[in-house]
Design an enzyme around this catalytic site. Structure first.
Site, PDB file in Angstrom:
ATOM      1  N   ASP A  43      33.116  -9.619  -5.113  1.00  0.00           N
ATOM      2  CA  ASP A  43      32.541  -8.945  -6.287  1.00  0.00           C
ATOM      3  C   ASP A  43      31.035  -9.117  -6.358  1.00  0.00           C
ATOM      4  OD1 ASP A  43      34.838  -7.837  -7.237  1.00  0.00           O
ATOM      5  OD2 ASP A  43      35.264  -9.387  -8.712  1.00  0.00           O
ATOM      6  N   LYS A 174      27.574  -3.821  -8.713  1.00  0.00           N
ATOM      7  CA  LYS A 174      27.581  -2.727  -7.731  1.00  0.00           C
ATOM      8  C   LYS A 174      27.534  -1.361  -8.406  1.00  0.00           C
ATOM      9  CE  LYS A 174      30.005  -5.664  -4.408  1.00  0.00           C
ATOM     10  NZ  LYS A 174      31.028  -5.769  -3.361  1.00  0.00           N
ATOM     11  N   LYS A 482      75.327 -44.376   5.908  1.00  0.00           N
ATOM     12  CA  LYS A 482      74.905 -45.131   4.720  1.00  0.00           C
ATOM     13  C   LYS A 482      76.095 -45.583   3.884  1.00  0.00           C
ATOM     14  CE  LYS A 482      72.452 -41.735   3.174  1.00  0.00           C
ATOM     15  NZ  LYS A 482      72.788 -40.823   4.284  1.00  0.00           N
ATOM     16  N   SER A 550      67.944 -39.724  -0.289  1.00  0.00           N
ATOM     17  CA  SER A 550      66.620 -39.939  -0.921  1.00  0.00           C
ATOM     18  C   SER A 550      65.495 -39.620   0.067  1.00  0.00           C
ATOM     19  CB  SER A 550      66.492 -41.364  -1.458  1.00  0.00           C
ATOM     20  OG  SER A 550      66.853 -42.335  -0.507  1.00  0.00           O
TER      21      SER A 550
END
Length: 637
Positions: A43, A174, A482, A550
């Site tokens: 811009d 512009k 686990k 986890s």
């Protein structure tokens, strides 16, 4: 011949010295305006700032020569100088033709001093725009006259207003490329006014400009005879910043450093955020609430009788009052609030999405605490201002959510005090800043819910069981073993008359966490809840065994911080992905590989292995029975 003060050269030097003194005197008492330029990419923000620097004669001859050479090298069309190159200092910016970082520039005119921040236009760099806007008094929102109001125009306008900037300039740039067409300009101003009114911007100053040609930058241009307003520079020189002076607000100073050079001196150093303080003033230290009076105001040069907002000082108290870094010294009769639960607006600035329930560092003023964010109440659509339902926030998203901290935070609403109302969130693992936010208010439950003291404490519970509470936190890939090893460990501990409880990942999802899925955000909440349950069980004196994938280090660290020092024992069941997948007892890997099962750890969701666990079990080199024996031997003397 002997030189004398009557020689012309001495008179010339004296006159020059007087001129310099007069200039410095005038310059010292000029007001300062901090402003930003923002808007969508390309811009013309950098070109505009370059033009301001050039027209205000803030460029040295050698800089100008280098600028002209650079302009020729990059092939500026129809113009000898590419003003954007004065600001786009990064090589990547010059190569791509965009602004990436925030570039700060200083310049001055006869009427005022300025610090301007050129902020990025690309959506991916919105975080940099927030940085530049955080200290600004005015925002220049640029719009390409050929494109009109864009999404990034709306986003930057919303952020500027949200951060507290009340002076907005709409620079329609512009204009030369549309033939200075008034109808196009009026249409853009009308469109912007409708949007601005919807987000609470009640007034703004529209100016048609051309940074490339210099129209309406420093002087009103003949190319826009229909425009009756001021040139941009004139507006910047004369605009009044409509804010209550920081010196008129109640006294607040966040302590940055406890100054104790010797046994005879103890002071508290920091920068005064708001208000004034005098020797003899009654003060209150927060969050403790302890009171005293100011005995000395110390600076590097000399003691002061009075200090004001913006000054960095060391304050000494008349009494021995406990005060530390992060505490806030305030006027005794008008202190700020303290709370640990808040509603806040959050601007998410990280590539990774926000994970509700994950602990982040929250830094507000000089205070640093752990904070967790709840699922957003809503996300803001910057185009329509509609409040959208959201489970998380992604890069550049703006939302409102509740958050809680692990200790009391001294604060004021952002609209009243930027220092004590604005915060950043920092990822605990990477130390990257992931969000910026503004506190609205504390939640009522922060004041209404208090910890109830009990006569039977955790030490008594542990002594009854004749054991030391602990959490054995098993982590590893699905199929690592686990649950099998955890079950064997509990059986062995039971034979030793230890009081235990096993929390298994699958089991808790049948009740406590049955409402949670397997997205990253749900995984975080899953572990947070389990951590809270494990903490209660250690308070009851139990040895808690957990078996959860986890996958994230941050959540495992969060649970560690919940426990007493030494009570959290991380057990990494270290099984290579190939071995875990080969076992695939539940057929989950097969489903994940076929696309039937989304967000599966190790396939399309990450697993962050522990870096320094208390216990590491290599299941490729031992049986489950051997692993259980090794774990028990480590925790039971």
């Amino acid at each position: 011949m002997t030189d004398t003060l009557d020689d012309p050269i001495y008179k010339t030097d004296a006159l020059i010295a007087e001129d310099i003194d007069r200039y410095l005197e005038v310059h010292q008492h000029k007001t300062m305006l901090r402003f930003i330029t923002c808007g969508s990419v390309d811009d013309g923000k950098s070109t505009l700032i370059g033009r301001l620097l050039y027209d205000s004669k803030m460029i040295f001859e050698d800089q100008l020569a280098a600028l002209e050479a650079d302009s020729k090298r990059v092939g500026t069309q129809g113009q000898q100088i590419d003003f954007a190159l004065l600001v786009d200092g990064l090589a990547a910016e010059r190569e791509q033709g965009i602004t990436i970082d925030v570039a700060y520039r200083f310049f001055a005119t006869e009427k005022r001093k300025f610090i301007v921040a050129d902020t990025p236009g690309h959506e991916q760099y919105t975080r940099n725009m927030v940085t530049g806007a955080s200290t600004a008094d005015l925002a220049v929102i640029l719009i390409d006259a050929r494109k009109g109001v864009l999404t990034q125009t709306r986003r930057h306008s919303y952020l500027a207003h949200l951060i507290g900037i009340r002076n907005i300039v709409l620079a329609v740039n512009k204009m030369d490329l549309i033939g200075y067409d008034q109808a196009v300009y009026d249409g853009i101003v009308k469109d912007y006014a409708e949007f601005a009114n919807g987000i609470g911007i009640r007034a703004f100053t529209p100016i048609p400009i051309s940074g490339f040609m210099g129209d309406n930058i420093t002087t009103v241009s003949a190319n826009t005879p229909w425009y009756k307003g001021p040139a941009l520079m004139e507006h910047l020189e004369t605009v009044e910043v409509d804010q209550v002076s920081d010196q008129q607000k109640p006294f607040r100073m966040a302590v940055q450093w406890v100054n104790r050079p010797n046994l005879d001196f103890r002071g508290f150093s920091g920068q005064i955020a708001t208000g004034t303080v005098k020797v003899g003033d009654a003060i209150r230290v927060l969050p403790s609430g302890k009171t005293s009076t100011i005995s000395r105001i110390v600076t590097l040069d000399a003691d002061l009788d009075e200090a004001v907002a913006g000054q960095s000082v060391t304050l000494c108290f008349a009494d021995e009052v406990d005060c530390s870094r992060g505490d806030v010294i305030a006027a005794s009769d008008n202190p700020p609030q303290s709370a640990d639960q808040f509603e806040a607006t959050i601007v998410w600035m990280a590539d990774e999405e926000m994970l509700p329930g994950r602990p982040y560092w929250l830094k507000i003023g000089t205070q640093t605490v752990t904070a967790t964010i709840q699922q957003p109440k809503y996300q803001v659509n910057v185009n329509t201002m509609e409040h959208l339902a959201a489970k998380t926030l992604e890069l550049n998203a703006i939302g409102v959510a509740n958050l809680s901290t692990d200790k009391q935070v001294v604060f004021e609403p952002y609209e009243a005090n930027r220092t004590l109302g604005g915060f950043i969130l920092i990822d605990k693992i990477t130390n990257a800043t992931v969000a910026a936010g503004m506190l609205h208010f504390s939640l009522r439950r922060a004041q209404n819910v208090h910890w109830q003291a009990t006569d039977i404490g955790r030490d008594f519970h542990a002594s009854l069981k004749n054991q030391k509470p602990a959490v054995l936190w098993f982590t590893g890939l699905s199929g690592a073993g686990k649950s099998t090893i955890a079950n064997l460990v509990e059986k062995k501990l039971a034979r030793m008359n230890r009081h235990t409880f096993l929390l298994d990942g699958d089991n808790v999802r049948h009740g406590l966490n049955k409402d949670l899925g397997f997205t990253d955000a749900d995984r975080v909440e899953n572990i947070r809840r389990v951590g809270e349950v494990a903490k209660l069980m250690t308070d009851a004196g139990l040895i808690v065994i957990t078996a959860f994938i986890s996958p994230f280090r941050a959540e495992r660290e969060m649970v560690r911080q919940m426990m007493q020092p030494g009570e959290f024992i991380e057990v990494h069941i270290d099984t290579p992905l190939a071995d875990a997948e080969a076992r695939d007892v539940k057929g989950l890997y097969k489903k994940a590989r076929s696309g039937e099962l989304k967000n599966f750890t190790g396939i399309d969701s990450p697993y962050e292995a522990p870096e320094d666990p208390e216990i590491r079990i290599d299941t490729t080199g031992m049986t489950a029975e051997e692993a259980a024996d090794a774990i028990v031997a480590r925790i039971i003397p």
